[in-house]
Write an enzyme that holds these catalytic residues in place. Structure first.
Site, PDB file in Angstrom:
ATOM      1  N   ASP A  95       0.785  -1.239   0.000  1.00  0.00           N
ATOM      2  CA  ASP A  95       0.000   0.000   0.000  1.00  0.00           C
ATOM      3  C   ASP A  95       0.817   1.290   0.000  1.00  0.00           C
ATOM      4  O   ASP A  95       0.356   2.335  -0.410  1.00  0.00           O
ATOM      5  CB  ASP A  95      -0.950   0.024   1.221  1.00  0.00           C
ATOM      6  CG  ASP A  95      -0.210  -0.153   2.544  1.00  0.00           C
ATOM      7  OD1 ASP A  95       1.012  -0.315   2.522  1.00  0.00           O
ATOM      8  OD2 ASP A  95      -0.873  -0.150   3.602  1.00  0.00           O
ATOM      9  N   HIS A  96       2.080   1.209   0.470  1.00  0.00           N
ATOM     10  CA  HIS A  96       2.841   2.445   0.643  1.00  0.00           C
ATOM     11  C   HIS A  96       3.603   2.876  -0.600  1.00  0.00           C
ATOM     12  O   HIS A  96       4.061   3.999  -0.677  1.00  0.00           O
ATOM     13  CB  HIS A  96       3.858   2.283   1.778  1.00  0.00           C
ATOM     14  CG  HIS A  96       3.274   2.443   3.147  1.00  0.00           C
ATOM     15  ND1 HIS A  96       2.294   1.623   3.632  1.00  0.00           N
ATOM     16  CD2 HIS A  96       3.530   3.345   4.131  1.00  0.00           C
ATOM     17  CE1 HIS A  96       1.985   1.996   4.871  1.00  0.00           C
ATOM     18  NE2 HIS A  96       2.717   3.038   5.188  1.00  0.00           N
ATOM     19  N   ASP A 160       3.778  -0.987  11.673  1.00  0.00           N
ATOM     20  CA  ASP A 160       3.328   0.329  11.241  1.00  0.00           C
ATOM     21  C   ASP A 160       2.675   0.975  12.458  1.00  0.00           C
ATOM     22  O   ASP A 160       1.905   0.317  13.169  1.00  0.00           O
ATOM     23  CB  ASP A 160       2.304   0.187  10.112  1.00  0.00           C
ATOM     24  CG  ASP A 160       1.984   1.544   9.512  1.00  0.00           C
ATOM     25  OD1 ASP A 160       2.504   1.852   8.434  1.00  0.00           O
ATOM     26  OD2 ASP A 160       1.225   2.303  10.156  1.00  0.00           O
ATOM     27  N   ARG A 449      -1.112  12.430  10.046  1.00  0.00           N
ATOM     28  CA  ARG A 449       0.155  13.140  10.287  1.00  0.00           C
ATOM     29  C   ARG A 449       0.290  14.315   9.353  1.00  0.00           C
ATOM     30  O   ARG A 449      -0.126  14.241   8.205  1.00  0.00           O
ATOM     31  CB  ARG A 449       1.341  12.215  10.036  1.00  0.00           C
ATOM     32  CG  ARG A 449       1.406  11.183  11.073  1.00  0.00           C
ATOM     33  CD  ARG A 449       2.730  10.486  11.162  1.00  0.00           C
ATOM     34  NE  ARG A 449       2.601   9.626  12.318  1.00  0.00           N
ATOM     35  CZ  ARG A 449       3.010   8.383  12.373  1.00  0.00           C
ATOM     36  NH1 ARG A 449       3.627   7.839  11.354  1.00  0.00           N
ATOM     37  NH2 ARG A 449       2.826   7.679  13.454  1.00  0.00           N
ATOM     38  N   SER A 644       6.658   7.332  13.032  1.00  0.00           N
ATOM     39  CA  SER A 644       6.539   6.028  12.403  1.00  0.00           C
ATOM     40  C   SER A 644       7.221   4.906  13.193  1.00  0.00           C
ATOM     41  O   SER A 644       8.065   5.132  14.042  1.00  0.00           O
ATOM     42  CB  SER A 644       7.162   6.133  11.017  1.00  0.00           C
ATOM     43  OG  SER A 644       7.596   4.898  10.566  1.00  0.00           O
ATOM     44  N   ARG A 646       9.042   2.803  11.547  1.00  0.00           N
ATOM     45  CA  ARG A 646      10.105   2.335  10.640  1.00  0.00           C
ATOM     46  C   ARG A 646      11.419   2.136  11.384  1.00  0.00           C
ATOM     47  O   ARG A 646      11.980   3.055  11.961  1.00  0.00           O
ATOM     48  CB  ARG A 646      10.269   3.298   9.452  1.00  0.00           C
ATOM     49  CG  ARG A 646      10.657   4.694   9.831  1.00  0.00           C
ATOM     50  CD  ARG A 646      10.550   5.659   8.654  1.00  0.00           C
ATOM     51  NE  ARG A 646       9.167   6.003   8.397  1.00  0.00           N
ATOM     52  CZ  ARG A 646       8.742   7.231   8.046  1.00  0.00           C
ATOM     53  NH1 ARG A 646       9.594   8.204   7.876  1.00  0.00           N
ATOM     54  NH2 ARG A 646       7.473   7.479   7.843  1.00  0.00           N
TER      55      ARG A 646
HETATM   56  C1  MIC Z   1       3.556   6.418   8.434  1.00  0.00           C
HETATM   57  O1  MIC Z   1       2.381   6.671   8.481  1.00  0.00           O
HETATM   58  O2  MIC Z   1       4.458   7.198   8.815  1.00  0.00           O
HETATM   59  C2  MIC Z   1       3.942   5.097   7.922  1.00  0.00           C
HETATM   60  C3  MIC Z   1       4.579   5.287   6.631  1.00  0.00           C
HETATM   61  O3  MIC Z   1       2.803   4.294   7.722  1.00  0.00           O
HETATM   62  C4  MIC Z   1       4.872   4.449   8.919  1.00  0.00           C
HETATM   63  C5  MIC Z   1       5.513   3.230   8.498  1.00  0.00           C
HETATM   64  C6  MIC Z   1       6.643   3.449   7.581  1.00  0.00           C
HETATM   65  O4  MIC Z   1       7.451   4.339   7.806  1.00  0.00           O
HETATM   66  O5  MIC Z   1       6.771   2.650   6.686  1.00  0.00           O
HETATM   67  C7  MIC Z   1       4.299   4.204  10.282  1.00  0.00           C
HETATM   68  O6  MIC Z   1       3.437   4.932  10.681  1.00  0.00           O
HETATM   69  O7  MIC Z   1       4.786   3.345  10.998  1.00  0.00           O
HETATM   70 FE1  SF4 Z   2      -0.461   4.645   5.057  1.00  0.00          FE
HETATM   71 FE2  SF4 Z   2       0.743   5.376   7.329  1.00  0.00          FE
HETATM   72 FE3  SF4 Z   2      -0.702   7.090   5.904  1.00  0.00          FE
HETATM   73 FE4  SF4 Z   2      -1.877   5.168   7.175  1.00  0.00          FE
HETATM   74  S1  SF4 Z   2      -0.707   6.848   8.094  1.00  0.00           S
HETATM   75  S2  SF4 Z   2      -2.318   5.823   5.083  1.00  0.00           S
HETATM   76  S3  SF4 Z   2      -0.437   3.495   6.951  1.00  0.00           S
HETATM   77  S4  SF4 Z   2       1.167   6.116   5.281  1.00  0.00           S
END
Ligand code: MIC
Ligand code: SF4
Length: 756
Positions: A95-96, A160, A449, A644, A646
């Site tokens: 999805d990302h 995540d 975010r 995140s 990550r």
């Molecule tokens: C995000 O919303 O920041 C992400 C991308 O979903 C991350 C995960 C990632 O960095 O791959 C998260 O929230 O953990």
């Molecule tokens: Fe995707 Fe993270 Fe955004 Fe949710 S907050 S839509 S998991 S990138």
């Protein structure tokens, strides 16, 4: 029928006995969070009461979810763990990695072409090790999990931070780094410090323009981005029961933005309705049998102050719509106050893009409520001033929305863009025309975010978070300070008209439908499947183990960067264009800390090398230290690593030779990620010691041999003039975590254990 129903049966079958054991040991009424945690102990039934905020406890999660950007690293690590198959039901979601540019069908194909190598890798690893794979276009991990896997009273982890979304169906669902997922998939205990508990009592009922999103926008304003750290937020009260399951999901989802470990709601009718509508009547039958255990005890909710560490009350009847931002999700402004606040702060009023989607707000109900505003505007002859962009949360939601005419409604605005069922702009996967000009501008969205640069890479984009219905209203008015409750708009006849309040359907009256949900089941026997990683690949790289600790004090380390102010995981390891390297540690390390503000001079991605005095980009300077065999140290401010899950934000500095990260305070997931990767994640015992750190300091850790739980470490900061400040550092390592440090990483330790 639900996936993994046998597992769910087993979980519920164990509930009565385990709850009884928990009652006997804890000896007081139980919150829902405690019930779920105490029924999921690794050792089985409870035999001791844990101290919230202190005890490290081994848990046995029921399932694991991963998304493509984090799964690569998680699975590369899992492949080293020496197992044939995952120990608990697990899934990966693509999805990302799909960029939003022209619209769904073209973007999806382009995304597949561009990321083919990674998708093939994920698909074959999943196939081999028994992991379900949701293909690109199937939807956003958390929406797909809510629709298919979440179940009341379950415990899950996901790589995540927004895994917490599943709290909408009464789970304790926790975001973790990939190394934690490896523990669970490799049949080991998963450790968590027993969280503190925040009770949020919801009274009243939402109405008019106020949405579930406003509950969490308001709470974020109260608690700030770190107010939930180390806590589970448990919602209860008549207001909680009145919310839909997906609305609850929205609230839990953004619990990540207040740093909460997770959030949850007790099992109720909204969950029954949602489970039934998503073809899981079998789960309802099972859950109903243990329903009393799937919510907090009556005494707890009657006297919450006695049982929670903190209690907050929000009256939904009095709650008004909010908009949070820019640049941080906790800067909460009631819509009615936005005119004044935006003017006072110089926030651009004109809005070019208004985006609905993300795992936070992309349910069927969200789309119907937003569509009702669009429909009303069209009927009243009002044309939108901003472009409306929409990412449906899953193929099931999209297909149903299309069938029910919602997509057509959105398309009644000529400029609307329907993007792929994927994260898209929420994670910087957005080719926004003109973003490269870096102009000061405002966007609004229903995501969670809004850190600088996150959506379009432009540091001057002021991103604001609000509910989908407010996003639609702002798209129509084109103004950040538009208040649909009081303001009028001019229609095509020159009349002043007002938008009607949003209306929507919690669930589709004709049921959900989907033709191809995008799920790929793993092979029953994956032993013959070979996972190939091309050694020349720019996107995937097999991992080599990090070096173990040599048993000596670390002496002579240099400062890589002293970061000042907000330093989120987006600052440490940016997403957007860098997502393509998430499976290649060396390549992604070139983004290490490039967003952090250097406390010496305030520049971004510019630090001084203490080897030759030259000034260069952070990753480059780190590489020169590494090449010279000099270890380095990162120093940071409060809530370091917020955002995140990550683990790249921990693995990159580790790979580049950083041995310690010393900060005023950490965000939970990041702190664990550092520990897992064999780093020293430490905090100043006196916050003001942050000010003692100078640019040319040498760091000498003088008592590492005595590294022990609950005992401070000593650090000498030797300054350029020869003077020394000796300071004490706090840490939260337990015995096992110190072993990870010694072994070089948690994975190194697993490997030795598995080899025995
Ligand atoms: C995000 O919303 O920041 C992400 C991308 O979903 C991350 C995960 C990632 O960095 O791959 C998260 O929230 O953990
Ligand atoms: Fe995707 Fe993270 Fe955004 Fe949710 S907050 S839509 S998991 S990138």
């Amino acid at each position: 029928m639900a996936f993994d129903i046998e597992m769910i049966k087993k979980v519920y079958a164990a509930y009565p006995e385990r709850i009884a054991a928990a009652r006997a040991t804890v000896n007081k009424p139980l919150t829902l969070a405690e019930k779920i945690l105490y029924t999921h102990l690794w050792k089985g039934s409870a035999s001791e009461a844990y101290t919230r905020g202190e005890s490290y406890v081994d848990f046995a999660p029921d399932r694991v979810a991963m998304q493509d950007a984090t799964a690569q690293m998680a699975l590369l690590q899992f492949m080293q763990a020496g197992k044939d198959k995952v120990a608990v039901p697990s899934t990966t979601h693509a999805d990302h990695l799909i960029q939003a540019r022209l619209g769904a069908s073209k973007d999806l194909q382009e995304g597949i072409n561009k990321n083919n190598e990674v998708f093939n890798f994920l698909s074959s690893v999943c196939d081999k090790y028994g992991i379900g794979f949701w293909k690109p276009g199937a939807g956003i991990i958390h929406q797909v999990v809510l629709e298919n896997y979440a179940f009341p009273g379950g415990l899950m982890i996901g790589t995540d931070s927004h895994t917490v979304n599943a709290g909408g169906l009464g789970m304790v669902a926790i975001g973790v780094g990939g190394a934690d997922a490896v523990d669970v998939m490799a049949d080991m205990a998963w450790e968590l410090k027993f969280p503190k508990l925040i009770g949020v009592k919801l009274t009243g009922k939402l109405s008019g323009w106020t949405a579930p999103k406003d509950v969490i926008l308001k709470l974020a304003g109260i608690l700030t981005v770190k107010g939930g750290t180390g806590c589970i937020v448990e919602y209860f009260g008549e207001g909680a029961v009145s919310l839909s399951a997906t609305g609850k999901g929205t609230i839990c989802n953004m619990g990540a933005e207040i740093g909460a470990t997770t959030s949850t709601f007790g099992y109720d009718d909204s969950m029954r309705r949602y489970l039934n509508a998503t073809d899981r009547a079998d789960v309802v039958v099972l859950a109903d049998k243990v329903a009393e255990h799937l919510t907090g005890d009556t005494e707890v909710y009657a006297n919450p102050e006695k049982y929670f560490d903190q209690v907050i009350e929000i009256n939904l009847s009095e709650l008004t719509p909010h908009i949070n931002g820019p640049f941080t999700p906790d800067l909460a402004t009631p819509v009615a106050e936005m005119k004044e606040k935006a003017a006072a702060n110089g926030w651009p009023i004109e809005v070019e893009w208004a985006l609905i989607g993300s795992c936070t707000n992309s349910s069927y109900e969200d789309l119907t409520r937003a569509a009702s505003i669009v429909e009303d505007a069209v009927n009243k002859g009002i044309q939108p001033k901003s472009i409306l962009g929409i990412n449906p949360g899953s193929e099931q939601v999209r297909f149903t929305a299309e069938r029910d005419g919602l997509i057509d409604t959105f398309n009644k605005f000529e400029s609307t863009k329907i993007f792929t069922n994927a994260c898209g702009p929420c994670i910087g996967q957005w080719a926004r025309p003109g973003a490269e000009k870096q102009e000061k501008n405002t966007i609004v969205h229903s995501f969670n975010r809004n850190f600088a640069k996150r959506a379009d890479g432009n540091p001057n984009t002021h991103a604001f978070v609000t509910s989908p219905e407010m996003v639609a209203a702002i798209a129509i008015s084109g103004r950040l300070d538009f208040n649909p409750i009081t303001d009028t708009l001019t229609n095509d006849k020159g009349e002043q008209v007002m938008l009607a309040e949003p209306t929507g359907s919690e669930l589709p009256s004709n049921g959900f439908a989907v033709e191809d949900n995008g799920y790929q089941a793993p092979a029953a026997d994956g032993s013959a499947i070979e996972v190939v990683v091309n050694p020349d690949s720019k996107r995937l790289q097999l991992l080599s183990p990090f070096a173990p600790w040599d048993g000596e004090n670390i002496l002579g380390a240099k400062l890589l960067i002293k970061a000042e102010g907000k330093c989120t995981t987006d600052h440490i390891s940016m997403a957007g264009p860098w997502l393509q390297y998430r499976g290649h540690l060396d390549n992604i390390s070139n983004n290490c800390l490039i967003g952090a503000v250097n406390a010496f001079g305030g520049a971004i991605n510019s630090v001084k090398s203490q080897l030759d005095g030259s000034v260069d980009e952070v990753p480059k300077v780190a590489r020169t230290y590494k090449a010279a065999g000099v270890l380095s140290v990162v120093v940071g401010d409060h809530n370091y690593g917020e955002g995140s899950s990550r683990e790249h934000a921990a693995m990159e500095p580790r790979h580049l030779g950083v041995c310690a990260v010393i900060v005023k305070s950490f965000a939970r997931i990041h702190e664990t990620n550092l520990k897992k990767q064999g780093m020293l994640g430490l905090t100043f015992s006196a916050e003001a010691d942050y000010n003692l750190v100078q640019e040319a300091d040498t760091f000498n850790f003088t008592d590492l041999a005595a590294f022990a739980p609950g005992k401070q470490l000593s650090l000498d900061l030797v300054h350029a003039d020869g003077s020394t400040d000796s300071i004490k550092l706090n840490h939260t390592y337990n015995t096992q975590q110190i072993e990870w440090f010694k072994a070089g990483s948690a994975l190194n330790l697993i490997k030795t254990q598995n080899a025995l």
